[in-house]
Design a protein around this motif. Structure first.
Motif, short mmCIF file in Angstrom:
data_model
loop_
_atom_site.label_atom_id
_atom_site.label_comp_id
_atom_site.label_asym_id
_atom_site.label_seq_id
_atom_site.Cartn_x
_atom_site.Cartn_y
_atom_site.Cartn_z
N SER A 495 0.84 -1.20 0.00
CA SER A 495 0.00 0.00 0.00
C SER A 495 0.87 1.24 0.00
N THR A 496 0.26 2.35 -0.35
CA THR A 496 0.96 3.64 -0.32
C THR A 496 0.14 4.62 0.49
N LEU A 497 0.82 5.57 1.10
CA LEU A 497 0.15 6.61 1.87
C LEU A 497 0.04 7.86 1.00
N SER A 498 -1.12 8.48 1.04
CA SER A 498 -1.29 9.72 0.30
C SER A 498 -1.96 10.74 1.19
N TYR A 499 -1.63 11.99 0.98
CA TYR A 499 -2.21 13.07 1.76
C TYR A 499 -3.27 13.76 0.93
N ALA A 500 -4.47 13.81 1.43
CA ALA A 500 -5.56 14.47 0.72
C ALA A 500 -5.97 15.71 1.50
N PRO A 501 -5.71 16.91 0.96
CA PRO A 501 -6.05 18.13 1.69
C PRO A 501 -7.55 18.33 1.86
N LYS A 502 -8.37 17.76 0.95
CA LYS A 502 -9.80 17.96 1.08
C LYS A 502 -10.35 17.11 2.23
N PRO A 503 -11.51 17.50 2.77
CA PRO A 503 -12.05 16.79 3.96
C PRO A 503 -12.38 15.34 3.66
N ASP A 504 -12.23 14.52 4.68
CA ASP A 504 -12.56 13.11 4.58
C ASP A 504 -14.07 12.96 4.73
N GLU A 505 -14.76 12.71 3.60
CA GLU A 505 -16.23 12.69 3.62
C GLU A 505 -16.77 11.57 4.49
N ASN A 506 -16.15 10.40 4.43
CA ASN A 506 -16.63 9.28 5.26
C ASN A 506 -16.50 9.59 6.74
N LYS A 507 -15.41 10.26 7.08
CA LYS A 507 -15.21 10.63 8.48
C LYS A 507 -16.28 11.61 8.94
N LEU A 508 -16.62 12.56 8.06
CA LEU A 508 -17.66 13.53 8.41
C LEU A 508 -19.02 12.86 8.52
N LYS A 509 -19.30 11.90 7.65
CA LYS A 509 -20.57 11.17 7.75
C LYS A 509 -20.65 10.42 9.07
N ASN A 510 -19.54 9.81 9.46
CA ASN A 510 -19.53 9.09 10.74
C ASN A 510 -19.73 10.06 11.90
N LYS A 511 -19.16 11.25 11.77
CA LYS A 511 -19.30 12.27 12.82
C LYS A 511 -20.76 12.67 12.99
N ILE A 512 -21.44 12.89 11.86
CA ILE A 512 -22.85 13.27 11.93
C ILE A 512 -23.71 12.09 12.40
N SER A 513 -23.37 10.88 11.95
CA SER A 513 -24.11 9.70 12.41
C SER A 513 -24.00 9.54 13.92
N GLU A 514 -22.80 9.73 14.44
CA GLU A 514 -22.60 9.62 15.90
C GLU A 514 -23.40 10.68 16.64
N PHE A 515 -23.42 11.91 16.10
CA PHE A 515 -24.18 12.98 16.74
C PHE A 515 -25.67 12.64 16.77
N LEU A 516 -26.23 12.25 15.62
CA LEU A 516 -27.66 11.95 15.55
C LEU A 516 -28.01 10.73 16.40
N SER A 517 -27.16 9.73 16.38
CA SER A 517 -27.41 8.54 17.21
C SER A 517 -27.41 8.90 18.68
N SER A 518 -26.54 9.82 19.07
CA SER A 518 -26.48 10.25 20.48
C SER A 518 -27.74 11.03 20.87
N GLN A 519 -28.45 11.57 19.87
CA GLN A 519 -29.69 12.30 20.13
C GLN A 519 -30.92 11.39 20.06
N GLY A 520 -30.67 10.08 19.92
CA GLY A 520 -31.79 9.14 19.91
C GLY A 520 -32.30 8.77 18.53
N PHE A 521 -31.58 9.16 17.48
CA PHE A 521 -32.00 8.83 16.12
C PHE A 521 -31.50 7.43 15.74
#
Length: 815
Positions: A495-521
């Motif tokens: 494998s190779t490592l690469s740096y992507a300056p743009k936001p990690d979309e999957n990470k942001l989706k997980n962040k929002i999922s965790e927030f909504l789940s914590s609110q009872g969704f």
């Protein structure tokens, strides 16, 4: 698709437990999704024994009952009270002992020890319908006297037990849609394992023409739709009930026996994979079969007595005057076999899969025949299946074969020719397989090796393997027989490592999922396919922007969704119907859109967008002893939407806020930035809710995830809390009713950009005394200078400036 273990053993000599065979089938690509045990008589006659009636006397307390004693071959003689009029001493009978379970359909009836009119009864003497071997209930079943007392009923009646495999057949594996097809794959597997096993197809060498008294010629007018059509006539048959062995075979795989002719065609279909159809030969007008299409709108009554309007691409089997059958799909009401049929024309054909599939979908007719024809049957099985069925008909229904086989095959379908490289096999599989093993597998799969040159081999694949047309397909065939589990996993991963300056979309989706789940969704997942009617009847969507499915599974799944709204509302009503009316759901998903203005460029005509849907209905939290009922409202819902955006670093106070005019909502807001809509949310209109039968208020948010990603702010900048105090000032403003708080907020920030930190509303008052179309807003302002303490003169200046602008721009009056 159901496959019988007992029937499978008719075609291959195996002595393997069903559980082991299920694993093998799954390993070679015929995934066994489950197994079930089948018994030719439900319950397997467990607990039933043949007994002898020793004595029979009238019941002293009931005129229609008898008291018997029955010997069942044990040391105890059983007293049994019987109500049958034909019971008598000396008879051999079927006895259900105490603890036996009899079945009336699916209803279980346990036999218990009891007293009947004061007399003890230790079992039951059975009639034939009570043990499942007949329908008569006129009296008990009396057996021949020669049968030994104590014989188990299941041994006497030869109850057959079977294991039935439920195979999840993928659309490309039409060759596996029969018992012989599955057996053929197993033969290939066992041959590679070094076992000398051959496929044993039923012998048809006894087939012969008895006479030519009933010749029916065939003409194909549409050679594209019908590649091959064969038929034969059989005269002097007798339509009656099928023999037990045939009924057992059909029942084991879930088919209901009808009569001997229909049962034979069904049996041969599931045996060979070749659909057959029997016509009443006396109803073939003009004594000629014509295969053709008919004009658009031609009426045709099918076997289910429903009149259907034909499409001009529907292939029909016709006589000289009218259509008789929808080719490869469904028979007609006039030409089918009945109990009075004496002569038949038996059809075996190869129809173009595309024509059959489209016709089947157009008329919503899914049959065992269309299932196979639309995937592609074996054109070389046509005559074999015809002869096999004809011999079974002669054996079971009698009659004579009264014509030569008519076989119209203008352009024979040839084997597929493919060239394969050994090096490519190694590369795609990830392992070098011995060349002899590869050759063994190919030969076992009935794939001919016609030539070898250096690294390549030339092959000919039989046409029943409709899915094997490329080199990659051949390699897949080799691998599934060789065994996926026999390919070792590598010990290292490159494998190779690469740096992507743009936001990690999957990470942001997980962040929002965790927030909504914590609110009872709870997260929901709905089908991307939905019904076109949602968009046809909606004011918010354009019907012509729907991406239509050409060969839709049903009218409920005929377009790709334009929005997540309708799938979400389906989930809401499903929850409500299951007594869960407090709903909090969210879903990440894609929507699909067609733009006909770009029709010149097919690729640009279609667009896919990422969305996030959020829905709330019912109470905010589940009611408990310490949690009173508190209905969700718009402000609660807005706080959840604001929370999502704030976790993505948006400052909601700096977003453009407008009233939501989307007709899907009865009221709501929308946020946008740089002319891109981030979210539309509000209360769903009653018109939309009524489509789903939802009677409670539902709040829905449509978050345009692509726009969110494209306008995502940078990381937040943290700074020290100011040492200098903030000052709060309030204004009570008298305004016209059409003035929104958003206008006040926007104007306030324009008036004082530097020191104004927050604007909020803490009271709304409406009263006739205020004047016509007037209302009062109580608004708070937080003012702060982070470099020094504010003086009264500065604060008063700011407040006067705000008051002046409110009066000038909004027509406000200070109360």
């Amino acid at each position: 698709m159901k496959i019988s273990y007992n029937q499978l053993k008719q075609y291959i000599d195996i002595n393997i437990k069903p559980e082991e065979l299920a694993e093998i089938l799954t390993d070679i690509g015929l995934e066994v999704e489950g197994t079930e045990e089948y018994e030719s008589i439900k319950g397997g006659m467990e607990g039933l024994v043949i007994g002898e009636v020793k004595t029979c006397e009238k019941h002293p307390n009931a005129d229609k009952l008898s008291i018997t004693t029955v010997d069942i071959g044990t040391k105890d003689i059983l007293p049994i009270v019987c109500g049958a009029p034909n019971v008598d001493a000396g008879q051999k009978v079927i006895v259900a002992t105490v603890g036996t379970i009899l079945y009336d359909g699916d209803k279980a009836i346990p036999i218990k020890k009891g007293k009947i009119r004061g007399e003890v009864s230790m079992g039951m003497i059975c009639a034939e319908d009570e043990i499942g071997i007949g329908t008569s209930h006129d009296g008990i079943l009396v057996l021949p006297e020669s049968i030994e007392t104590g014989t188990l009923a299941k041994d006497y009646f030869k109850i057959e037990k079977d294991t039935v495999f439920e195979i999840g057949l993928t659309p490309n594996r039409a060759d596996g849609a029969s018992h012989i097809g599955v057996a053929r794959d197993l033969v290939a597997y066992f041959k590679f394992q070094g076992k000398n096993i051959e496929l044993k197809k039923p012998d048809i060498n006894n087939f012969k023409i008895d006479n030519t008294d009933l010749e029916i010629p065939v003409k194909i007018e549409n050679n594209e739709a019908c590649k091959r059509y064969a038929g034969i006539t059989i005269s002097g048959i007798k339509v009656t009930e099928s023999p037990d062995w045939l009924k057992t075979r059909l029942k084991a795989i879930g088919l209901q026996p009808i009569n001997n002719l229909v049962d034979i065609t069904n049996y041969v279909l599931h045996e060979t994979g070749q659909p057959l159809h029997a016509f009443d030969a006396d109803k073939i007008t003009g004594k000629k079969v014509i295969v053709k299409t008919l004009p658009e709108g031609t009426p045709f009554i099918t076997l289910d007595k429903e009149e259907r309007k034909l499409h001009n691409d529907d292939l029909m089997i016709c006589n000289t005057e009218e259509p008789m059958c929808i080719a490869g799909v469904f028979g007609g009401a006039k030409s089918g076999v009945t109990d009075n049929t004496k002569n038949i024309f038996l059809e075996s054909a190869y129809f173009n899969p595309v024509f059959v599939r489209k016709t089947s979908k157009r008329h919503a007719l899914q049959t065992d025949a269309s299932f196979r024809f639309e995937r592609g049957v074996d054109p070389n099985m046509t005559i074999y299946a015809l002869k096999r069925a004809a011999l079974l008909i002669k054996e079971i229904a009698g009659g004579n074969i009264s014509s030569e086989i008519v076989d119209v095959y203008p352009e024979p379908i040839n084997d597929f020719k493919i060239t394969v490289s050994y090096s490519h096999i190694d590369r795609l599989i990830g392992k070098k397989i011995d060349r002899e093993d590869i050759d063994t597998i190919l030969k076992a799969l009935e794939i001919k090796i016609t030539d070898k040159a250096n690294d390549t081999i030339k092959l000919e694949v039989p046409p029943y393997r409709v899915d094997v047309t490329r080199e990659a397909d051949i390699i897949e065939e080799i691998l599934r027989i060789y065994g996926y589990n026999n390919v070792e996993s590598p010990h290292s991963v490159k494998s190779t490592l690469s740096y992507a300056p743009k936001p990690d979309e999957n990470k942001l989706k997980n962040k929002i999922s965790e927030f909504l789940s914590s609110q009872g969704f709870s997260e929901a997942m709905s089908n991307s396919l939905t019904k076109a009617k949602y968009y046809e009847d909606s004011d918010a969507f354009k019907e012509d922007e729907s991406v239509k499915i050409l060969n839709a599974l049903s009218i409920d799944l005929n377009v790709l969704r334009q929005d997540l709204l309708f799938g979400t509302l389906e989930a809401v009503i499903r929850n409500i119907n299951h007594k869960n009316s407090d709903i909090k759901l969210y879903e990440f998903g894609n929507t699909y859109h067609y733009n006909k203005s770009n029709a010149d460029n097919t690729l640009n005509s279609y667009k896919e967008e990422a969305r996030l849907a959020v829905v709330v209905s019912g109470n905010k939290n589940k009611i408990n002893w310490d949690t009173p009922e508190h209905k969700s409202d718009f402000y609660y819902f807005k706080s959840q939407i604001d929370g999502i955006l704030e976790r993505l670093n948006f400052n909601t106070k700096q977003l453009k806020t407008e009233e939501n005019s989307n007709p899907v909502f009865s009221y709501g807001l929308k946020y946008s930035v740089n002319n891109k809509i981030l979210v539309e949310f509000g209360s769903i209109s009653n018109k939309v809710l009524s489509v789903f039968g939802i009677e409670q208020e539902v709040f829905f948010a449509n978050i345009f995830w692509d726009n969110v990603m494209n306008t995502l702010p940078g990381n937040p900048i943290f700074k020290e809390i100011s040492k200098y105090p903030a000052v709060k000032r309030d204004l009570a403003l008298l305004l016209n009713k059409d003035v929104k708080f958003a206008q006040i907020e926007e104007l306030a920030y324009k008036t004082e950009r530097k020191l104004l930190k927050d604007v909020s509303i803490f009271d709304v008052f409406e009263n006739e005394k205020l004047g016509e179309n007037k209302k009062s807003y109580a608004v708070s302002f937080i003012i702060q200078d982070e470099t020094k303490t504010l003086k009264d003169k500065q604060i008063d200046k700011i407040m006067k400036k705000l008051q002046y602008n409110f009066e000038k721009e909004l027509g406000a009056e200070l109360r």
